[in-house]
Design a protein around this motif. Structure first.
Motif, PDB file in Angstrom:
ATOM      1  N   THR A  11      66.955  -9.734 -60.070  1.00 36.57           N
ATOM      2  CA  THR A  11      67.014  -9.897 -58.615  1.00 36.57           C
ATOM      3  C   THR A  11      66.374 -11.217 -58.195  1.00 36.57           C
ATOM      4  OG1 THR A  11      66.932  -7.496 -58.319  1.00 36.57           O
ATOM      5  CG2 THR A  11      66.401  -8.853 -56.406  1.00 36.57           C
ATOM      6  N   ALA A  12      65.250 -11.540 -58.821  1.00 35.12           N
ATOM      7  CA  ALA A  12      64.572 -12.801 -58.491  1.00 35.12           C
ATOM      8  C   ALA A  12      65.423 -14.002 -58.899  1.00 35.12           C
ATOM      9  CB  ALA A  12      63.210 -12.858 -59.179  1.00 35.12           C
ATOM     10  N   MET A  13      66.037 -13.928 -60.073  1.00 34.23           N
ATOM     11  CA  MET A  13      66.876 -15.041 -60.530  1.00 34.23           C
ATOM     12  C   MET A  13      68.100 -15.208 -59.640  1.00 34.23           C
ATOM     13  SD  MET A  13      65.302 -16.510 -62.987  1.00 34.23           S
ATOM     14  CE  MET A  13      66.578 -17.520 -63.762  1.00 34.23           C
ATOM     15  N   PRO A  68      61.188 -21.634 -58.922  1.00 28.47           N
ATOM     16  CA  PRO A  68      60.951 -20.864 -57.694  1.00 28.47           C
ATOM     17  C   PRO A  68      60.916 -19.349 -57.941  1.00 28.47           C
ATOM     18  CG  PRO A  68      63.186 -21.766 -57.714  1.00 28.47           C
ATOM     19  CD  PRO A  68      62.453 -22.399 -58.840  1.00 28.47           C
ATOM     20  N   ALA A  69      61.735 -18.880 -58.891  1.00 26.38           N
ATOM     21  CA  ALA A  69      61.708 -17.446 -59.197  1.00 26.38           C
ATOM     22  C   ALA A  69      60.365 -17.044 -59.784  1.00 26.38           C
ATOM     23  CB  ALA A  69      62.843 -17.101 -60.169  1.00 26.38           C
ATOM     24  N   ALA A  70      59.830 -17.863 -60.676  1.00 25.99           N
ATOM     25  CA  ALA A  70      58.530 -17.569 -61.286  1.00 25.99           C
ATOM     26  C   ALA A  70      57.428 -17.582 -60.229  1.00 25.99           C
ATOM     27  CB  ALA A  70      58.234 -18.590 -62.385  1.00 25.99           C
ATOM     28  N   ARG A  71      57.469 -18.563 -59.297  1.00 29.59           N
ATOM     29  CA  ARG A  71      56.444 -18.613 -58.241  1.00 29.59           C
ATOM     30  C   ARG A  71      56.490 -17.357 -57.377  1.00 29.59           C
ATOM     31  NH1 ARG A  71      57.879 -24.133 -57.948  1.00 29.59           N
ATOM     32  NH2 ARG A  71      59.320 -23.705 -56.206  1.00 29.59           N
ATOM     33  N   ALA A  72      57.702 -16.905 -57.014  1.00 27.38           N
ATOM     34  CA  ALA A  72      57.838 -15.715 -56.175  1.00 27.38           C
ATOM     35  C   ALA A  72      57.328 -14.473 -56.887  1.00 27.38           C
ATOM     36  CB  ALA A  72      59.304 -15.535 -55.769  1.00 27.38           C
ATOM     37  N   LEU A  73      57.534 -14.415 -58.183  1.00 25.56           N
ATOM     38  CA  LEU A  73      57.102 -13.246 -58.964  1.00 25.56           C
ATOM     39  C   LEU A  73      55.619 -13.308 -59.325  1.00 25.56           C
ATOM     40  CD1 LEU A  73      60.169 -13.002 -61.398  1.00 25.56           C
ATOM     41  CD2 LEU A  73      59.541 -11.312 -59.667  1.00 25.56           C
ATOM     42  N   GLY A  74      55.028 -14.500 -59.223  1.00 24.48           N
ATOM     43  CA  GLY A  74      53.629 -14.650 -59.629  1.00 24.48           C
ATOM     44  C   GLY A  74      53.483 -14.755 -61.131  1.00 24.48           C
ATOM     45  N   HIS A  84      54.076 -17.277 -64.785  1.00 23.97           N
ATOM     46  CA  HIS A  84      54.245 -18.636 -65.267  1.00 23.97           C
ATOM     47  C   HIS A  84      55.704 -18.819 -65.655  1.00 23.97           C
ATOM     48  CE1 HIS A  84      53.842 -22.246 -67.758  1.00 23.97           C
ATOM     49  NE2 HIS A  84      52.681 -22.448 -67.137  1.00 23.97           N
ATOM     50  N   ARG A  85      56.225 -20.017 -65.485  1.00 22.41           N
ATOM     51  CA  ARG A  85      57.631 -20.283 -65.782  1.00 22.41           C
ATOM     52  C   ARG A  85      57.985 -19.913 -67.219  1.00 22.41           C
ATOM     53  NH1 ARG A  85      60.873 -24.222 -67.814  1.00 22.41           N
ATOM     54  NH2 ARG A  85      62.847 -24.677 -66.713  1.00 22.41           N
ATOM     55  N   THR A  86      57.120 -20.241 -68.167  1.00 19.00           N
ATOM     56  CA  THR A  86      57.402 -19.923 -69.569  1.00 19.00           C
ATOM     57  C   THR A  86      57.388 -18.421 -69.814  1.00 19.00           C
ATOM     58  OG1 THR A  86      55.062 -20.219 -70.104  1.00 19.00           O
ATOM     59  CG2 THR A  86      56.530 -22.109 -70.415  1.00 19.00           C
ATOM     60  N   THR A  87      56.526 -17.698 -69.061  1.00  9.78           N
ATOM     61  CA  THR A  87      56.489 -16.242 -69.187  1.00  9.78           C
ATOM     62  C   THR A  87      57.803 -15.621 -68.692  1.00  9.78           C
ATOM     63  OG1 THR A  87      54.100 -16.209 -68.856  1.00  9.78           O
ATOM     64  CG2 THR A  87      55.275 -14.134 -68.526  1.00  9.78           C
ATOM     65  N   LEU A  88      58.294 -16.133 -67.571  1.00  8.13           N
ATOM     66  CA  LEU A  88      59.571 -15.643 -67.046  1.00  8.13           C
ATOM     67  C   LEU A  88      60.697 -15.917 -68.036  1.00  8.13           C
ATOM     68  CD1 LEU A  88      61.404 -14.489 -64.858  1.00  8.13           C
ATOM     69  CD2 LEU A  88      61.406 -16.739 -63.765  1.00  8.13           C
ATOM     70  N   LYS A  89      60.716 -17.146 -68.575  1.00  5.56           N
ATOM     71  CA  LYS A  89      61.758 -17.504 -69.555  1.00  5.56           C
ATOM     72  C   LYS A  89      61.685 -16.596 -70.773  1.00  5.56           C
ATOM     73  CE  LYS A  89      64.893 -20.342 -71.374  1.00  5.56           C
ATOM     74  NZ  LYS A  89      65.009 -19.771 -72.714  1.00  5.56           N
ATOM     75  N   ARG A  90      60.467 -16.325 -71.257  1.00 11.26           N
ATOM     76  CA  ARG A  90      60.305 -15.466 -72.435  1.00 11.26           C
ATOM     77  C   ARG A  90      60.803 -14.049 -72.162  1.00 11.26           C
ATOM     78  NH1 ARG A  90      56.388 -12.107 -73.383  1.00 11.26           N
ATOM     79  NH2 ARG A  90      54.967 -13.116 -71.887  1.00 11.26           N
ATOM     80  N   LYS A  91      60.477 -13.532 -70.984  1.00 15.65           N
ATOM     81  CA  LYS A  91      60.903 -12.171 -70.650  1.00 15.65           C
ATOM     82  C   LYS A  91      62.425 -12.085 -70.518  1.00 15.65           C
ATOM     83  CE  LYS A  91      56.714 -10.428 -68.411  1.00 15.65           C
ATOM     84  NZ  LYS A  91      56.660  -9.163 -69.188  1.00 15.65           N
ATOM     85  N   LEU A  92      63.045 -13.098 -69.926  1.00 13.90           N
ATOM     86  CA  LEU A  92      64.504 -13.094 -69.806  1.00 13.90           C
ATOM     87  C   LEU A  92      65.149 -13.168 -71.187  1.00 13.90           C
ATOM     88  CD1 LEU A  92      64.925 -15.467 -66.728  1.00 13.90           C
ATOM     89  CD2 LEU A  92      65.371 -13.004 -66.793  1.00 13.90           C
ATOM     90  N   ASP A  93      64.557 -13.955 -72.075  1.00 12.88           N
ATOM     91  CA  ASP A  93      65.047 -14.006 -73.460  1.00 12.88           C
ATOM     92  C   ASP A  93      64.895 -12.657 -74.136  1.00 12.88           C
ATOM     93  OD1 ASP A  93      65.779 -16.665 -73.342  1.00 12.88           O
ATOM     94  OD2 ASP A  93      63.861 -17.408 -74.103  1.00 12.88           O
ATOM     95  N   GLN A  94      63.770 -12.011 -73.887  1.00 10.18           N
ATOM     96  CA  GLN A  94      63.489 -10.699 -74.486  1.00 10.18           C
ATOM     97  C   GLN A  94      64.550  -9.674 -74.104  1.00 10.18           C
ATOM     98  OE1 GLN A  94      59.610  -9.159 -73.397  1.00 10.18           O
ATOM     99  NE2 GLN A  94      60.289  -7.030 -73.662  1.00 10.18           N
ATOM    100  N   TYR A  95      64.988  -9.728 -72.846  1.00 11.53           N
ATOM    101  CA  TYR A  95      65.976  -8.756 -72.373  1.00 11.53           C
ATOM    102  C   TYR A  95      67.415  -9.256 -72.520  1.00 11.53           C
ATOM    103  CZ  TYR A  95      62.019  -6.293 -70.278  1.00 11.53           C
ATOM    104  OH  TYR A  95      60.849  -5.606 -70.066  1.00 11.53           O
ATOM    105  N   GLY A  96      67.593 -10.417 -73.152  1.00 12.12           N
ATOM    106  CA  GLY A  96      68.931 -10.955 -73.327  1.00 12.12           C
ATOM    107  C   GLY A  96      69.568 -11.384 -72.024  1.00 12.12           C
ATOM    108  N   MET A  97      68.754 -11.850 -71.074  1.00  8.76           N
ATOM    109  CA  MET A  97      69.234 -12.200 -69.741  1.00  8.76           C
ATOM    110  C   MET A  97      69.184 -13.693 -69.460  1.00  8.76           C
ATOM    111  SD  MET A  97      67.135  -9.160 -67.821  1.00  8.76           S
ATOM    112  CE  MET A  97      67.409  -9.825 -66.173  1.00  8.76           C
TER     113      MET A  97
END
Length: 462
Positions: free
Chosen positions: A428-430, A439-445, A447-460
């Protein structure tokens, strides 16, 4: 000390169960085939049988009657990784006490053994061998549904089917009836949502001649027509409160009083109900009688949405294609990918209609993505409460309770619940920020690398 016979051709499973049985203070004998197990059962007494379905030689289900002759009332627990509705029903009808789905952990086996020993005898209720509507599925969640349908069919308890619109609640109701001892008697459907509020009473209870200006002849109601069989209350949440009170009287007294009559008629039927609403919230809101809710919810079966059984989608698509006349139809690789990535908000109904459209659209035997209709848009979720936060809390509580009660989730509940909720939040944020990480990482609170890692984890990751 009790003696347990384990019949399974997988040595690792046999070893694990044997060690578990020893730790519980019991004794276990192992057999790698039904024939070997039958010899042991004929020459020794056992208090419990753990029996696999897929075995070399005679399969477990076929051997069950012979085991019953040797074991008497000792419980039989069936184990299989290849569960479907027919397997579950045959197991229960042949007298299985319980149905264990592989892969299972030892905690689940331990709980099953303890329950079996606590039971007075195995459930050997006779059943009908006639198959009802075919329910298709190979995923573990559907195997669990098949198991519960089989258990429900072997008794006369009232059943409440829950699930989103289009998941197959009507098919499940048919299956329970067709596999029950009432299968040769009527299966009467009451579509509560489509009944006129002014006519619902006469439709259910019937009326005498001249009760109203429109009653030119007496009529038996649907409750009377269900006598001896099964009454299926579809979308039961839509029944008016005034009629709910009268239904409770029927369930309490086992008789029906037609409109305009002073004579009651005895009736005997089994009740299966279905709803896409949360009845517990309806009870809290005063829109559904609590006593009726408890009466209907004797045995609950929740049917999962299609998005929770993705591995069944291609199997279902092939099944629908065959039943709709596309016997030689096949799905291109891109079509298979498209089918599995759609959300299917309309569940089985939407998938069925999509395959029907594709078969009508294509002039060849290969179904391409272009032959599929556009996916249905996400319907607005109808709030069951004036407080949306409360509704979300109820949903999370229910899912958490399901996971906490699942032996296979022991030690993994937090991770599994997070895996079910987090991807939707991230997606939803993406979507909101046009797939821009910063901007998606800032809204979620995050770190950008954390968001990227989580999206990779879920295949997104895009």
């Amino acid at each position: 000390m009790s003696r347990i016979l384990v019949v399974d051709d997988e040595s690792a499973i046999c070893w694990g169960i044997k060690e578990l049985v020893k730790s519980l203070g019991h004794e276990a004998e192992i057999a790698a085939s039904a024939e070997q197990g039958l010899k042991l059962a004929a020459n020794s007494s056992f208090d419990l049988l753990l029996l696999d379905v897929r075995l070399p030689g005679i399969d477990g289900l076929t051997a069950m009657p012979q085991y019953r002759e040797h074991l008497g009332i000792a419980p039989i627990v069936v184990m299989t990784a290849f569960g479907d509705l027919e397997t579950a029903v045959r197991a229960v009808q042949n007298g299985a006490y319980e149905y264990l789905l592989k892969p299972f952990d030892l905690a689940e086996v331990r709980a099953t053994i303890n329950r079996a020993f606590a039971a007075n005898s195995a459930d050997s209720s006779p059943g009908c061998t006639r198959l009802g509507e075919k329910m298709v599925g190979e995923t573990s969640v559907m195997q669990e549904v098949f198991k519960r349908i089989a258990l429900a069919a072997s008794s006369d308890v009232s059943v409440l089917l829950q699930g989103e619109p289009g998941v197959g609640k009507v098919d499940a109701a048919h299956a329970i009836h067709h596999h029950s001892s009432r299968s040769t008697h009527p299966f009467v459907v009451v579509n509560a949502g489509s009944l006129s509020p002014t006519m619902v009473e006469t439709e259910l209870f019937g009326h005498t001649l001249g009760t109203s200006s429109n009653s030119i002849q007496a009529r038996n109601g649907l409750l009377a027509e269900a006598n001896g069989g099964t009454l299926f209350l579809n979308e039961v949440a839509e029944i008016p409160l005034s009629i709910q009170a009268k239904l409770m009287r029927v369930f309490d007294k086992s008789d029906v009083l037609p409109a305009g009559s002073d004579r009651v008629f005895s009736t005997n039927f089994r009740v299966i109900s279905a709803t896409s609403r949360d009845l517990s919230l309806r009870v809290q809101a005063g829109e559904f009688r609590q006593d009726l809710y408890y009466r209907l919810n004797g045995f609950e079966i929740t049917i999962p949405p299609l998005r929770e059984r993705v591995d069944d989608i291609l199997l279902l698509a092939q099944h629908y294609a065959k039943t709709l006349g596309g016997v030689n139809a096949s799905f291109a690789e891109k079509t298979q990918l498209e089918l599995t990535k759609r959300q299917w908000h309309g569940n089985l109904s939407e998938l069925h209609d999509a395959i029907k459209h594709a078969i009508a659209e294509t002039g060849s035997e290969v179904i391409l993505p272009s032959h599929l209709p556009e996916p249905l848009p996400l319907r607005a979720v109808e709030s069951e409460s004036t407080n949306p936060t409360e509704t979300l809390e109820q949903l999370v509580r229910r899912r958490a309770a399901d996971l906490l009660g699942d032996p296979a989730s022991e030690g993994l509940v937090y991770e599994r619940l997070l895996e079910e909720i987090e991807p939707t939040l991230l997606q939803t944020a993406m979507d909101r920020f046009a797939n821009e990480y910063a901007p998606a990482a800032r809204a979620l609170g995050l770190h950008r690398t954390t968001l990227k890692r989580k999206l990779d984890q879920y295949g997104m990751a895009k």
